[in-house]
Design an enzyme around this catalytic site. Structure first.
Site, short mmCIF file in Angstrom:
data_model
loop_
_atom_site.label_atom_id
_atom_site.label_comp_id
_atom_site.label_asym_id
_atom_site.label_seq_id
_atom_site.Cartn_x
_atom_site.Cartn_y
_atom_site.Cartn_z
N ASN A 1 0.87 -1.18 0.00
CA ASN A 1 0.00 0.00 0.00
C ASN A 1 0.90 1.23 0.00
O ASN A 1 1.46 1.59 1.02
CB ASN A 1 -0.89 -0.04 1.26
N TRP A 2 1.02 1.83 -1.17
CA TRP A 2 1.98 2.94 -1.30
C TRP A 2 1.47 4.24 -0.70
O TRP A 2 2.22 5.20 -0.60
CB TRP A 2 2.32 3.16 -2.78
N LYS A 3 0.19 4.27 -0.37
CA LYS A 3 -0.42 5.51 0.17
C LYS A 3 -0.14 6.67 -0.81
O LYS A 3 -0.08 6.43 -2.01
CB LYS A 3 0.09 5.78 1.58
N HIS B 1 -9.60 1.55 5.07
CA HIS B 1 -8.32 1.75 5.76
C HIS B 1 -8.53 2.76 6.89
O HIS B 1 -9.30 3.71 6.74
CB HIS B 1 -7.27 2.25 4.77
N GLU C 1 -6.83 5.17 7.82
CA GLU C 1 -6.57 6.56 7.41
C GLU C 1 -7.79 7.13 6.69
O GLU C 1 -8.11 8.31 6.83
CB GLU C 1 -5.30 6.63 6.54
N GLU D 1 -5.47 -4.33 10.92
CA GLU D 1 -4.41 -3.34 11.06
C GLU D 1 -4.62 -2.52 12.33
O GLU D 1 -5.39 -1.54 12.33
CB GLU D 1 -4.42 -2.37 9.87
N GLY E 1 2.60 2.78 10.60
CA GLY E 1 3.58 3.83 10.37
C GLY E 1 4.32 4.27 11.62
O GLY E 1 5.00 5.30 11.63
N SER F 1 3.41 -1.59 10.29
CA SER F 1 4.87 -1.62 10.44
C SER F 1 5.49 -2.97 10.13
O SER F 1 6.49 -3.36 10.76
CB SER F 1 5.28 -1.14 11.84
N GLY G 1 2.79 -0.93 4.29
CA GLY G 1 2.84 0.47 3.87
C GLY G 1 4.27 0.89 3.60
O GLY G 1 4.82 0.62 2.53
N GLY G 2 4.89 1.54 4.58
CA GLY G 2 6.23 2.12 4.41
C GLY G 2 7.24 1.19 3.76
O GLY G 2 7.95 1.59 2.84
P1 PGA Z 1 2.82 0.65 7.55
O1 PGA Z 1 1.35 0.84 6.90
O2 PGA Z 1 3.35 -0.66 7.07
O3 PGA Z 1 3.61 1.82 7.07
O4 PGA Z 1 2.62 0.65 9.04
C1 PGA Z 1 0.46 -0.23 6.80
C2 PGA Z 1 -0.84 0.25 6.19
O5 PGA Z 1 -1.34 1.30 6.63
O6 PGA Z 1 -1.40 -0.39 5.29
#
Ligand code: PGA
Length: 260
Positions: free
Chosen positions: A13-15, A103, A105, A175, A181, A221, A242-243
């Protein structure tokens, strides 16, 4: 136990990161780093921003890559006066296969409700794509002992009105919000406990077949160093990353650990 497990799905997930030039390079590098046979035991998806999707689709199809094209979000209507929104029909037309919805976010920053998530899950399925429906508790909810109530409430609301077959076909991503993050991860035992609780709730509502088939990812993470232990948990079927997915080398290592 491992033999009975579902095919793991590792999703990047590149956001809101990587423009379309960077996206092309990232996908090509990832493909180069992953041995061809890795896809025999693991599914790998990338979820670029909307402006990158056409470019990434062209690379995946043109070069015959085994990566699965995903998106991060969509609206639940096909067309209409929704300035700035993206129709699931448009994404289907671009050969998108997997769409993240709900998600944290999106829920926390953009006010998405359980009802909206449910409508999106249905819209994504209607267009022949697969939702990755996210759920997870905040730190305050965890500390108050409300993790399962929150997560299972989101799952029940998000899956409302679906058939057992539809539920069996989808992906649920657990999640914990406090782990996204932040560099903090749930222990693999904690991830297993919540993923098991989700599967048990799916079994109670939709039957054993749907519960056995549904894939449940952990996200928050995830790094290469934590993947192997995470993937050894019987109810964890992959990771939403994500990251670490922005770095093709790290992401490729995660995929390889998931492939076993
Ligand atoms: P993260 O993000 O790996 O940077 O914690 C995961 C996500 O929000 O899908």
């Amino acid at each position: 136990m491992a033999a009975a497990k579902r095919t793991p799905l590792i999703s990047g997930n590149w956001k809101m990161n990587l423009n379309h030039f960077e996206a092309i390079q990232t996908v090509q590098k990832l493909h180069y780093l992953l041995p061809k046979d890795v896809y025999e035991t693991v599914d790998v998806s990338v979820h670029p921003p909307f402006t990158d999707i056409r470019s990434v689709q062209t690379v995946i199809e043109g070069d015959g890559l085994d990566l699965i094209l995903g998106a991060q979000h969509c609206h639940f209507q096909d067309t209409g006066a929704f300035t700035g929104e993206i129709s699931p029909a448009f994404l289907a037309k671009l050969d998108v296969k997997l769409i993240v919805c709900g998600h944290s976010e999106r829920r926390e920053i953009f006010g998405e409700t359980d009802d909206m998530v449910n409508a999106k899950v249905k819209a994504i399925l209607k267009h022949g794509m697969t939702p990755i429906m996210c759920c997870g508790e905040s730190l305050a909810e965890r500390e108050a002992g409300e993790t399962e109530a929150k997560v299972l409430g989101q799952v029940q609301a998000g899956l409302a009105g679906l058939s057992a077959d539809q539920v069996g076909s989808l992906v649920i991503a657990y999640e914990p919000i406090w782990a996204i993050g932040t560099g903090k991860t749930a222990t693999s035992a904690d991830a297993q406990t919540v993923c098991r609780a989700i599967r048990t709730a799916v079994a109670a509502q939709f039957g054993a077949e749907a519960a056995t088939a549904v894939r449940i990812q952990y996200g928050g993470s995830v790094k290469a160093g934590t993947t192997e232990e995470l993937m050894s948990q019987p109810d964890v079927d992959g990771a939403l990353v994500g990251g670490a997915s922005l770095d093709p080398e790290e992401f490729a290592r995660i995929v390889q650990f998931a492939a076993g």
